[in-house]
Structures are given as C-alpha cells and as structure tokens.
Scaffold this motif. Structure first.
Motif, PDB file in Angstrom:
ATOM      1  N   VAL A 130      -9.534   8.119  12.684  1.00  0.00           N
ATOM      2  CA  VAL A 130      -9.924   6.946  11.890  1.00  0.00           C
ATOM      3  C   VAL A 130      -9.905   7.282  10.405  1.00  0.00           C
ATOM      4  O   VAL A 130      -9.404   6.499   9.579  1.00  0.00           O
ATOM      5  CB  VAL A 130     -11.326   6.438  12.329  1.00  0.00           C
ATOM      6  CG1 VAL A 130     -11.888   5.441  11.344  1.00  0.00           C
ATOM      7  CG2 VAL A 130     -11.246   5.825  13.719  1.00  0.00           C
ATOM      8  N   ILE A 131     -10.420   8.449  10.047  1.00  0.00           N
ATOM      9  CA  ILE A 131     -10.420   8.860   8.635  1.00  0.00           C
ATOM     10  C   ILE A 131      -8.997   8.978   8.109  1.00  0.00           C
ATOM     11  O   ILE A 131      -8.680   8.457   7.030  1.00  0.00           O
ATOM     12  CB  ILE A 131     -11.190  10.185   8.469  1.00  0.00           C
ATOM     13  CG1 ILE A 131     -12.678   9.957   8.692  1.00  0.00           C
ATOM     14  CG2 ILE A 131     -10.936  10.802   7.098  1.00  0.00           C
ATOM     15  CD1 ILE A 131     -13.487  11.228   8.807  1.00  0.00           C
ATOM     16  N   LEU A 132      -8.124   9.647   8.869  1.00  0.00           N
ATOM     17  CA  LEU A 132      -6.738   9.797   8.416  1.00  0.00           C
ATOM     18  C   LEU A 132      -6.033   8.446   8.350  1.00  0.00           C
ATOM     19  O   LEU A 132      -5.270   8.183   7.423  1.00  0.00           O
ATOM     20  CB  LEU A 132      -5.974  10.741   9.334  1.00  0.00           C
ATOM     21  CG  LEU A 132      -4.567  11.048   8.823  1.00  0.00           C
ATOM     22  CD1 LEU A 132      -4.436  12.510   8.523  1.00  0.00           C
ATOM     23  CD2 LEU A 132      -3.522  10.608   9.802  1.00  0.00           C
ATOM     24  N   GLY A 133      -6.291   7.568   9.312  1.00  0.00           N
ATOM     25  CA  GLY A 133      -5.668   6.248   9.299  1.00  0.00           C
ATOM     26  C   GLY A 133      -6.086   5.425   8.090  1.00  0.00           C
ATOM     27  O   GLY A 133      -5.249   4.799   7.431  1.00  0.00           O
ATOM     28  N   PHE A 134      -7.386   5.409   7.796  1.00  0.00           N
ATOM     29  CA  PHE A 134      -7.847   4.674   6.614  1.00  0.00           C
ATOM     30  C   PHE A 134      -7.311   5.304   5.334  1.00  0.00           C
ATOM     31  O   PHE A 134      -6.954   4.601   4.391  1.00  0.00           O
ATOM     32  CB  PHE A 134      -9.377   4.624   6.561  1.00  0.00           C
ATOM     33  CG  PHE A 134      -9.963   3.492   7.335  1.00  0.00           C
ATOM     34  CD1 PHE A 134      -9.677   2.179   7.004  1.00  0.00           C
ATOM     35  CD2 PHE A 134     -10.802   3.733   8.398  1.00  0.00           C
ATOM     36  CE1 PHE A 134     -10.206   1.130   7.718  1.00  0.00           C
ATOM     37  CE2 PHE A 134     -11.341   2.697   9.125  1.00  0.00           C
ATOM     38  CZ  PHE A 134     -11.045   1.391   8.786  1.00  0.00           C
ATOM     39  N   TRP A 135      -7.260   6.619   5.298  1.00  0.00           N
ATOM     40  CA  TRP A 135      -6.751   7.314   4.125  1.00  0.00           C
ATOM     41  C   TRP A 135      -5.286   6.957   3.889  1.00  0.00           C
ATOM     42  O   TRP A 135      -4.874   6.652   2.772  1.00  0.00           O
ATOM     43  CB  TRP A 135      -6.917   8.797   4.313  1.00  0.00           C
ATOM     44  CG  TRP A 135      -6.844   9.636   3.071  1.00  0.00           C
ATOM     45  CD1 TRP A 135      -6.419   9.260   1.829  1.00  0.00           C
ATOM     46  CD2 TRP A 135      -7.207  10.998   2.965  1.00  0.00           C
ATOM     47  NE1 TRP A 135      -6.480  10.311   0.966  1.00  0.00           N
ATOM     48  CE2 TRP A 135      -6.969  11.393   1.639  1.00  0.00           C
ATOM     49  CE3 TRP A 135      -7.696  11.935   3.861  1.00  0.00           C
ATOM     50  CZ2 TRP A 135      -7.209  12.679   1.191  1.00  0.00           C
ATOM     51  CZ3 TRP A 135      -7.937  13.214   3.411  1.00  0.00           C
ATOM     52  CH2 TRP A 135      -7.701  13.573   2.089  1.00  0.00           C
ATOM     53  N   ALA A 136      -4.492   6.974   4.954  1.00  0.00           N
ATOM     54  CA  ALA A 136      -3.084   6.603   4.818  1.00  0.00           C
ATOM     55  C   ALA A 136      -2.938   5.150   4.382  1.00  0.00           C
ATOM     56  O   ALA A 136      -2.102   4.819   3.531  1.00  0.00           O
ATOM     57  CB  ALA A 136      -2.353   6.830   6.146  1.00  0.00           C
ATOM     58  N   PHE A 137      -3.750   4.277   4.949  1.00  0.00           N
ATOM     59  CA  PHE A 137      -3.707   2.858   4.570  1.00  0.00           C
ATOM     60  C   PHE A 137      -4.038   2.668   3.098  1.00  0.00           C
ATOM     61  O   PHE A 137      -3.336   1.950   2.372  1.00  0.00           O
ATOM     62  CB  PHE A 137      -4.684   2.059   5.444  1.00  0.00           C
ATOM     63  CG  PHE A 137      -4.966   0.680   4.928  1.00  0.00           C
ATOM     64  CD1 PHE A 137      -4.011  -0.319   5.027  1.00  0.00           C
ATOM     65  CD2 PHE A 137      -6.170   0.380   4.336  1.00  0.00           C
ATOM     66  CE1 PHE A 137      -4.261  -1.589   4.553  1.00  0.00           C
ATOM     67  CE2 PHE A 137      -6.433  -0.884   3.856  1.00  0.00           C
ATOM     68  CZ  PHE A 137      -5.472  -1.877   3.966  1.00  0.00           C
ATOM     69  N   ASP A 188      -2.551   1.217  -2.549  1.00  0.00           N
ATOM     70  CA  ASP A 188      -2.502   1.492  -3.981  1.00  0.00           C
ATOM     71  C   ASP A 188      -3.050   0.347  -4.827  1.00  0.00           C
ATOM     72  O   ASP A 188      -2.499   0.007  -5.871  1.00  0.00           O
ATOM     73  CB  ASP A 188      -1.075   1.842  -4.406  1.00  0.00           C
ATOM     74  CG  ASP A 188      -1.054   2.580  -5.734  1.00  0.00           C
ATOM     75  OD1 ASP A 188      -2.038   3.274  -6.030  1.00  0.00           O
ATOM     76  OD2 ASP A 188      -0.052   2.459  -6.453  1.00  0.00           O
ATOM     77  N   GLY A 189      -4.122  -0.293  -4.360  1.00  0.00           N
ATOM     78  CA  GLY A 189      -4.772  -1.338  -5.144  1.00  0.00           C
ATOM     79  C   GLY A 189      -4.116  -2.699  -5.064  1.00  0.00           C
ATOM     80  O   GLY A 189      -4.612  -3.658  -5.636  1.00  0.00           O
ATOM     81  N   GLY A 190      -3.001  -2.827  -4.381  1.00  0.00           N
ATOM     82  CA  GLY A 190      -2.315  -4.109  -4.266  1.00  0.00           C
ATOM     83  C   GLY A 190      -2.822  -4.910  -3.079  1.00  0.00           C
ATOM     84  O   GLY A 190      -3.875  -4.635  -2.500  1.00  0.00           O
ATOM     85  N   ALA A 191      -2.052  -5.915  -2.737  1.00  0.00           N
ATOM     86  CA  ALA A 191      -2.413  -6.772  -1.608  1.00  0.00           C
ATOM     87  C   ALA A 191      -2.153  -6.034  -0.288  1.00  0.00           C
ATOM     88  O   ALA A 191      -1.244  -5.214  -0.183  1.00  0.00           O
ATOM     89  CB  ALA A 191      -1.596  -8.052  -1.645  1.00  0.00           C
ATOM     90  N   THR A 192      -2.969  -6.349   0.689  1.00  0.00           N
ATOM     91  CA  THR A 192      -2.822  -5.736   1.999  1.00  0.00           C
ATOM     92  C   THR A 192      -1.703  -6.416   2.772  1.00  0.00           C
ATOM     93  O   THR A 192      -1.631  -7.640   2.833  1.00  0.00           O
ATOM     94  CB  THR A 192      -4.131  -5.868   2.789  1.00  0.00           C
ATOM     95  OG1 THR A 192      -5.183  -5.235   2.051  1.00  0.00           O
ATOM     96  CG2 THR A 192      -4.017  -5.235   4.154  1.00  0.00           C
ATOM     97  N   THR A 193      -0.823  -5.610   3.361  1.00  0.00           N
ATOM     98  CA  THR A 193       0.265  -6.149   4.164  1.00  0.00           C
ATOM     99  C   THR A 193       0.145  -5.618   5.592  1.00  0.00           C
ATOM    100  O   THR A 193      -0.583  -4.664   5.869  1.00  0.00           O
ATOM    101  CB  THR A 193       1.629  -5.734   3.590  1.00  0.00           C
ATOM    102  OG1 THR A 193       1.755  -4.319   3.662  1.00  0.00           O
ATOM    103  CG2 THR A 193       1.788  -6.195   2.149  1.00  0.00           C
TER     104      THR A 193
END
Length: 136
Positions: free
Chosen positions: A36-43, A48-53
C-alpha cells in the motif's frame, strides 16, 4: 592448564519449537502495508500535483499489488534459503523498488539503476550482517 581446549561444547538441551504451520497475521499484514505504501508513493510521484487520472490510479494499484505479492513470497520462502541468498533477495527487492520509484520521478534509466543498485547493496549488507550475527 590446556584442558579448556579439549572440553566438549555445551549443546542445547531443550527441543526446538516446531515451525508454525499456517499463516500468522504479520506474514500477510507487513507485505500488504508495504504494498500500500509503495502503491500510494508511485501514485503521488506520477500525479505530481496535477489532476488525478485513471492511469495513475492503476499504476499505484498494480505496482502495490506486485510489490506486496513479491514481499509475501519472499517472506514465505526466506528460511529455505541460505543466509547469503536471503540477504541478496531482500537487497534485490529493495533495490528494484527504489529504482522503480526513482524512474517514476523522471530520472534517467542510468541514474535510477545506480540509485537502486546503491540502495540494494546497502540492504544486502544490512541483511547479511543481521542474519550472520543472529544465526546459530
């Protein structure tokens, strides 16, 4: 005066406890938390502060699931490996994860590989030391 050199070694008198059969809570909880930590980190790196896709979400989910599965598999088979291979496996897993996250940040392949190699080598040395000093 040299009788101490010929004295027999003291052996363990108690029987070893048998290996636990089944799955303990930590055997799946720790790899799940790390995934979960690695997944959130990668996300968040890819966002990078933009919109979520949707692609960013899938990147985080897939990378977290793959990392958690690899961690779980390594934890399940680690005692079947000799200490050198165990330390190498943990070093490789850590180095690949850090190199992957570094590549998501926009660094070149060579820089990401060098960072992953350095972190993996550090983890290999740390785990080898831990296993070497704590095994009988």
């Amino acid at each position: 005066m040299a009788t101490h050199a010929t004295m027999p070694m003291r052996r363990r008198t108690r029987a070893r406890t048998p290996a636990r059969q089944g799955h303990s809570a930590l055997a799946w909880a720790v790899p799940l938390a790390l995934g979960v930590i690695l997944g959130f980190w990668a996300f968040f790196i890819k966002r990078d502060g933009g919109a979520t896709t949707g692609g960013q979400i899938w990147l985080g989910v897939v990378s977290g699931v793959v990392f958690a599965a690899l961690c779980y598999a390594l934890v399940r088979i680690r005692w079947a490996l000799p200490r050198e291979m165990r330390a190498t496996a943990f070093g490789v897993l850590t180095g690949v994860a850090v190199g992957f996250l570094s590549s998501l940040h926009g660094r070149s392949v060579l820089t990401s590989a060098a960072i992953g190699l350095a972190v993996g080598a550090g983890m290999l040395c740390t785990m080898f030391y831990a296993y070497y000093t704590r095994e009988e």
